[in-house]
Design a protein around this motif. Structure first.
Motif, PDB file in Angstrom:
ATOM      1  N   LEU A  40      30.097  14.997 -50.204  1.00 29.97           N
ATOM      2  CA  LEU A  40      31.294  14.260 -49.793  1.00 29.97           C
ATOM      3  C   LEU A  40      30.982  12.805 -49.471  1.00 29.97           C
ATOM      4  O   LEU A  40      31.704  11.897 -49.869  1.00 29.97           O
ATOM      5  CB  LEU A  40      31.934  14.945 -48.586  1.00 29.97           C
ATOM      6  CG  LEU A  40      32.459  16.365 -48.821  1.00 29.97           C
ATOM      7  CD1 LEU A  40      33.021  16.935 -47.521  1.00 29.97           C
ATOM      8  CD2 LEU A  40      33.535  16.376 -49.908  1.00 29.97           C
ATOM      9  N   SER A  41      29.887  12.575 -48.745  1.00 30.11           N
ATOM     10  CA  SER A  41      29.587  11.213 -48.286  1.00 30.11           C
ATOM     11  C   SER A  41      29.259  10.266 -49.433  1.00 30.11           C
ATOM     12  O   SER A  41      29.464   9.048 -49.331  1.00 30.11           O
ATOM     13  CB  SER A  41      28.422  11.241 -47.292  1.00 30.11           C
ATOM     14  OG  SER A  41      27.248  11.748 -47.900  1.00 30.11           O
ATOM     15  N   ALA A  42      28.745  10.785 -50.548  1.00 28.06           N
ATOM     16  CA  ALA A  42      28.346   9.922 -51.665  1.00 28.06           C
ATOM     17  C   ALA A  42      29.511   9.141 -52.254  1.00 28.06           C
ATOM     18  O   ALA A  42      29.305   8.134 -52.939  1.00 28.06           O
ATOM     19  CB  ALA A  42      27.672  10.760 -52.749  1.00 28.06           C
ATOM     20  N   ARG A  43      30.736   9.583 -52.010  1.00 25.30           N
ATOM     21  CA  ARG A  43      31.908   8.884 -52.550  1.00 25.30           C
ATOM     22  C   ARG A  43      32.368   7.717 -51.672  1.00 25.30           C
ATOM     23  O   ARG A  43      33.181   6.909 -52.093  1.00 25.30           O
ATOM     24  CB  ARG A  43      33.058   9.878 -52.726  1.00 25.30           C
ATOM     25  CG  ARG A  43      32.776  10.971 -53.754  1.00 25.30           C
ATOM     26  CD  ARG A  43      33.940  11.925 -53.880  1.00 25.30           C
ATOM     27  NE  ARG A  43      33.696  12.952 -54.880  1.00 25.30           N
ATOM     28  CZ  ARG A  43      33.932  12.811 -56.177  1.00 25.30           C
ATOM     29  NH1 ARG A  43      34.448  11.687 -56.627  1.00 25.30           N
ATOM     30  NH2 ARG A  43      33.680  13.795 -57.014  1.00 25.30           N
ATOM     31  N   ALA A  44      31.862   7.652 -50.450  1.00 25.77           N
ATOM     32  CA  ALA A  44      32.274   6.593 -49.532  1.00 25.77           C
ATOM     33  C   ALA A  44      31.725   5.250 -50.000  1.00 25.77           C
ATOM     34  O   ALA A  44      30.610   5.173 -50.534  1.00 25.77           O
ATOM     35  CB  ALA A  44      31.786   6.900 -48.122  1.00 25.77           C
ATOM     36  N   PRO A  45      32.476   4.162 -49.822  1.00 30.29           N
ATOM     37  CA  PRO A  45      32.008   2.846 -50.285  1.00 30.29           C
ATOM     38  C   PRO A  45      30.642   2.461 -49.721  1.00 30.29           C
ATOM     39  O   PRO A  45      29.796   1.930 -50.458  1.00 30.29           O
ATOM     40  CB  PRO A  45      33.106   1.898 -49.792  1.00 30.29           C
ATOM     41  CG  PRO A  45      34.326   2.744 -49.717  1.00 30.29           C
ATOM     42  CD  PRO A  45      33.855   4.097 -49.289  1.00 30.29           C
ATOM     43  N   TYR A  46      30.410   2.736 -48.428  1.00 32.14           N
ATOM     44  CA  TYR A  46      29.115   2.376 -47.826  1.00 32.14           C
ATOM     45  C   TYR A  46      27.987   3.123 -48.531  1.00 32.14           C
ATOM     46  O   TYR A  46      26.950   2.543 -48.864  1.00 32.14           O
ATOM     47  CB  TYR A  46      29.133   2.704 -46.335  1.00 32.14           C
ATOM     48  CG  TYR A  46      27.829   2.400 -45.629  1.00 32.14           C
ATOM     49  CD1 TYR A  46      27.527   1.102 -45.229  1.00 32.14           C
ATOM     50  CD2 TYR A  46      26.897   3.406 -45.366  1.00 32.14           C
ATOM     51  CE1 TYR A  46      26.334   0.808 -44.582  1.00 32.14           C
ATOM     52  CE2 TYR A  46      25.701   3.127 -44.724  1.00 32.14           C
ATOM     53  CZ  TYR A  46      25.437   1.831 -44.337  1.00 32.14           C
ATOM     54  OH  TYR A  46      24.243   1.546 -43.708  1.00 32.14           O
ATOM     55  N   SER A  47      28.195   4.420 -48.764  1.00 35.80           N
ATOM     56  CA  SER A  47      27.176   5.220 -49.443  1.00 35.80           C
ATOM     57  C   SER A  47      26.930   4.710 -50.851  1.00 35.80           C
ATOM     58  O   SER A  47      25.779   4.620 -51.312  1.00 35.80           O
ATOM     59  CB  SER A  47      27.602   6.679 -49.487  1.00 35.80           C
ATOM     60  OG  SER A  47      27.696   7.231 -48.187  1.00 35.80           O
ATOM     61  N   ARG A  48      28.001   4.371 -51.560  1.00 35.41           N
ATOM     62  CA  ARG A  48      27.849   3.885 -52.926  1.00 35.41           C
ATOM     63  C   ARG A  48      27.051   2.592 -52.972  1.00 35.41           C
ATOM     64  O   ARG A  48      26.283   2.360 -53.925  1.00 35.41           O
ATOM     65  CB  ARG A  48      29.230   3.700 -53.567  1.00 35.41           C
ATOM     66  CG  ARG A  48      29.927   5.023 -53.878  1.00 35.41           C
ATOM     67  CD  ARG A  48      31.385   4.821 -54.297  1.00 35.41           C
ATOM     68  NE  ARG A  48      31.507   3.847 -55.362  1.00 35.41           N
ATOM     69  CZ  ARG A  48      32.407   2.879 -55.388  1.00 35.41           C
ATOM     70  NH1 ARG A  48      33.279   2.758 -54.387  1.00 35.41           N
ATOM     71  NH2 ARG A  48      32.461   2.039 -56.396  1.00 35.41           N
ATOM     72  N   MET A  49      27.198   1.752 -51.959  1.00 34.70           N
ATOM     73  CA  MET A  49      26.408   0.524 -51.898  1.00 34.70           C
ATOM     74  C   MET A  49      24.928   0.844 -51.795  1.00 34.70           C
ATOM     75  O   MET A  49      24.100   0.306 -52.539  1.00 34.70           O
ATOM     76  CB  MET A  49      26.847  -0.330 -50.701  1.00 34.70           C
ATOM     77  CG  MET A  49      28.138  -1.079 -50.895  1.00 34.70           C
ATOM     78  SD  MET A  49      28.493  -2.226 -49.549  1.00 34.70           S
ATOM     79  CE  MET A  49      29.058  -1.097 -48.277  1.00 34.70           C
TER      80      MET A  49
END
Length: 233
Positions: free
Chosen positions: A122-131
């Motif tokens: 789930l977290s991998a889709r968050a903008p911060y994670s993607r950065m």
């Protein structure tokens, strides 16, 4: 460690990286590139002040002596940047550009302070994670002789521009440590100076050719081990 360049040297973790390197006998030259002068100084420091981050890659390419290692703790917050789009320009785009410049300059070792928990389903889709994922993957693709990715949990420490949310998190983690012990605290958050020392220690191991892998991911437990248990200043 002959010449080491620190990016993000005025931030919470980066400032500790800088002070640790300046105090280390193993590092002959410490270089920085930043918008403003770092607070820590010393005879080994070569500080490049450049307010325009668009010029940082060129400044890195021109450093003399050329660094053998670059340690990036470069990053900002959404609030400080004025939105996710501007944060992306620093946390992702600038880090990737500097990593490419480092590779072109012949830097052998690249150390990046990333973040834990970014690759969950789930977290991998968050903008911060993607950065963070984007920077990690770019560093891996560049195939440095040694790439080191640190993934700390919550970063504990006094920020230059404190905010209520950060103070609350610090208090919660410290409180957990008092109730459940140091191990529980270490699993959730690590002090900024411990993360910084872990980055410097890992870089030293890489310089000695003793890193356990060409692409070495250092998770929270190993950050504590490298930055506290095994740290020799």
């Amino acid at each position: 460690m002959s010449a080491t360049t620190v990016l993000g040297c005025t931030g919470l973790v980066g400032s500790h990286v800088l002070s640790s390197l300046l105090a280390a006998d193993s590092c002959a030259t410490v270089q920085t590139i930043s918008r403003r002068a770092p607070k820590t100084t010393g005879p080994k420091l070569q500080a490049v002040i450049e307010p325009e981050t668009t010029q940082w890659a060129a400044k890195l390419s021109a450093l003399a002596p050329p660094p053998t290692t670059v340690i990036s703790a470069l990053g900002t917050t959404r609030a400080a940047a004025g939105g996710i789009a501007n944060q992306w320009k620093i946390d992702h785009d600038l880090n990737v550009e500097l990593a490419k410049a480092a590779k072109a300059r012949g830097v052998r070792n690249f150390v990046f302070v990333s973040s834990a928990g970014t690759r969950g389903m789930l977290s991998a889709r968050a903008p911060y994670s993607r950065m963070k994922i984007g920077v990690e993957d770019s560093i891996k693709d560049l195939e440095f002789e040694q790439a080191i990715i640190l993934r700390p949990g919550l970063i504990i420490g006094e920020r230059e521009s404190p905010n209520a949310f950060g103070a609350l998190l610090n208090n919660l983690v410290h409180g957990l440590g008092r109730v459940m012990g140091q191990g529980a605290k270490d699993a959730i958050g690590q002090e900024a100076d411990i993360i910084a020392k872990a980055a410097v220690h890992a870089a030293r191991i890489a310089e000695e050719g003793k890193a356990p892998a060409k692409y070495w991911v250092v998770e929270a437990a190993d950050i504590v081990r490298l930055g506290r248990t095994e740290w020799v200043g």
